[in-house]
Design an enzyme around this catalytic site. Structure first.
Site, PDB file in Angstrom:
ATOM      1  N   GLY A  36      11.292  -1.187 -21.513  1.00 19.48           N
ATOM      2  CA  GLY A  36      12.664  -1.012 -21.002  1.00 19.48           C
ATOM      3  C   GLY A  36      12.639  -0.170 -19.726  1.00 19.48           C
ATOM      4  O   GLY A  36      13.241  -0.524 -18.702  1.00 19.48           O
ATOM      5  N   HIS A  37      11.914   0.970 -19.774  1.00 22.13           N
ATOM      6  CA  HIS A  37      11.776   1.792 -18.562  1.00 22.13           C
ATOM      7  C   HIS A  37      11.049   1.006 -17.470  1.00 22.13           C
ATOM      8  O   HIS A  37      11.390   1.123 -16.288  1.00 22.13           O
ATOM      9  CB  HIS A  37      10.944   3.052 -18.849  1.00 22.13           C
TER      10      HIS A  37
END
Ligand code: PAF
Length: 283
Positions: free
Chosen positions: A36-37
């Protein structure tokens, strides 16, 4: 990849980039970086001339009974992922550098911060808004990328930037899921294999809600009841249907909404949501 420990060093570098005509993209994080990051970091490094992430586990957003000490810290893996996604600089201040012993200045964002996670964790958004302000003051970014898994956090930061005339544009980015639907979160690392399996009922219930909305259901109470039923193997904190801009609960779905949930699976608090935008809003 540069690593800066103080706001002064960080700002000097950012100002040199700006003086050279470069735009600065920024991804604030608490580390324990996952895919996600990585999607945010890739966006920053592709869309801006230079990109910065911060890695700082922010004590101000944890209550005394929460998981500050257990929060996963994976520095070496974080550096490797940042490098792979093309990040140019990391801002990783120390807690004592961020907050002097007599620290006493906080940023409070009203309205959007009050329901959902703000109701269950009253200290949380004050800590987030304060640290993001401090990070923005150090990095001075043109664009800051925030994932929509934390949709309310994104709304709080957008409101803060608007209300305080900050010069950074907030770029909301899609929530990223594992193949089986589990929303990516640094806290997934806490889940035992059995808990992880149980946690899947959260995304499954939200997908069911999406199907109901797509089939024309517009009564928020019906949607919430179905999601609550589906999430019964977890310890539910909230299930809400909220207006996507104000984060206020709605009874009838007429415009863009988040179906937003929080639940504990074992001792791990998970949040998740879906965004639904009706094609032709009813008047
Ligand atoms: O979303 C997070 O990881 C944190 O809340 C943030 C925005 C980095 C502030 O500490």
């Amino acid at each position: 990849m540069k690593i800066f420990r103080t706001a002064r060093e960080m700002r000097a570098w950012s100002r040199a980039q700006r003086a050279a005509g470069k735009s600065i993209g920024f991804v604030p994080t608490m580390g324990a970086l996952h895919e996600g990051h990585a999607s945010l970091m890739r966006a920053a490094s592709e869309r801006d001339d230079v990109s910065v992430i911060s890695i700082f586990v922010n004590p101000a957003q944890f209550a005394p009974n929460e998981d500050l000490d257990q929060y996963p810290r994976t520095w070496a893996a974080d550096l490797a992922l940042a490098e792979r996604t093309g990040i140019d600089a990391i801002y990783a201040p120390t807690a004592s550098g961020m907050y002097a012993r007599d620290y006493s200045t906080f940023v409070l964002v009203g309205g959007v911060s009050e329901g959902l996670c703000g109701a269950s964790r009253p200290h949380f958004f004050r800590g987030v808004a304060t640290v993001v302000t401090k990070l923005f003051n150090a990095v001075e970014p043109d664009h800051a990328y925030f994932g929509l898994k934390d949709a309310q956090q994104c709304a709080v930061i957008q409101r803060m930037v608007r209300d305080l005339d900050m010069g950074t544009e907030i770029v909301p980015m899609p929530l990223i899921r594992e193949e089986d639907g589990l929303a990516l979160s640094s806290r997934n690392k806490y889940l035992s294999p059995e808990e992880r399996k149980r946690a899947l009922c959260i995304s499954r219930s939200l997908f069911e809600a999406r199907a109901m909305l797509e089939a024309g259901e517009r009564d928020a109470a019906v949607i919430k009841e179905a999601v609550r039923d589906g999430m019964s193997p977890t310890d539910i904190d909230y299930v809400e249907v909220v207006d996507a801009a104000s984060m206020r609960p709605v009874d009838e779905i007429r415009g863009p909404v988040f179906v937003a949930v929080a639940a504990n699976v074992g001792v791990t608090r998970l949040i998740d949501n879906i965004l639904f935008e009706p094609e032709s809003p009813k008047s």
